[in-house]
Scaffold this active site. Sequence first.
Site: not given
Ligand code: 5GP
Length: 182
Positions: A43, A100-101, A104, A132, A153, A160
């Site tokens: 991402g 990182e993208d 979350d 977020k 989302f 993606d």
């Molecule tokens: P975390 O471990 O912080 O919950 O998740 C991070 C990963 O979840 C990100 O690197 C991404 O790949 C995915 N992710 C979380 N929120 C979104 C979103 O709104 N859109 C997309 N496409 N991926 C997300």
Amino acid sequence: MHQDVKEILYSKEELGQRIAELGAEISKDYAGESVVLVGVLKGAIVFFTDLARAIDDNVDVSFDFISCSSYGNSTVSTGVVRILKDLDRPVEGKHVLVVEDIVDTGTTLHYLLGNLKSRGAKSVRLVALLNKPERRKVPVDVDYIGFTVPDYFVVGFGLDYAEQYRQLPYIGILKESVYEEA
Ligand code: 5GP
């Protein structure tokens, strides 16, 4: 605009401008230093390449990449994270900037930052294009943030849904009907 996108949150121009600002900030903070930019596949790849080119040549930059898979469902505060592709080179004694993208729940980054610190990096910082905070389940210090987003989302600019939409040059909110149909 792609037919599956409900609304554009950040245009190509807005992203370009914010990434230039992040690059300037990072250039100032790491001036005269060496830093390993660690891109989290897949991402972050679009953000990574733009950010890297926004960092001045007074910083000695090298690239490495890591790929993680997060298991466990989102209602659990600590998921299990597995490294699918590790860094090519050791980071011991080096400044590391993880790119990182989106942060979350924080599960992936909480694990990854701890893992990189345990390898003896001189410093480990994080730059995320999107944050977020409403969704956070595990604490993560984000040193540089592009934009703070509400709990939508989003897709595009590397992000993606089912491996699609990564090439869109903007960040958009995905229509609910796309994942309701799936
Ligand atoms: P975390 O471990 O912080 O919950 O998740 C991070 C990963 O979840 C990100 O690197 C991404 O790949 C995915 N992710 C979380 N929120 C979104 C979103 O709104 N859109 C997309 N496409 N991926 C997300």
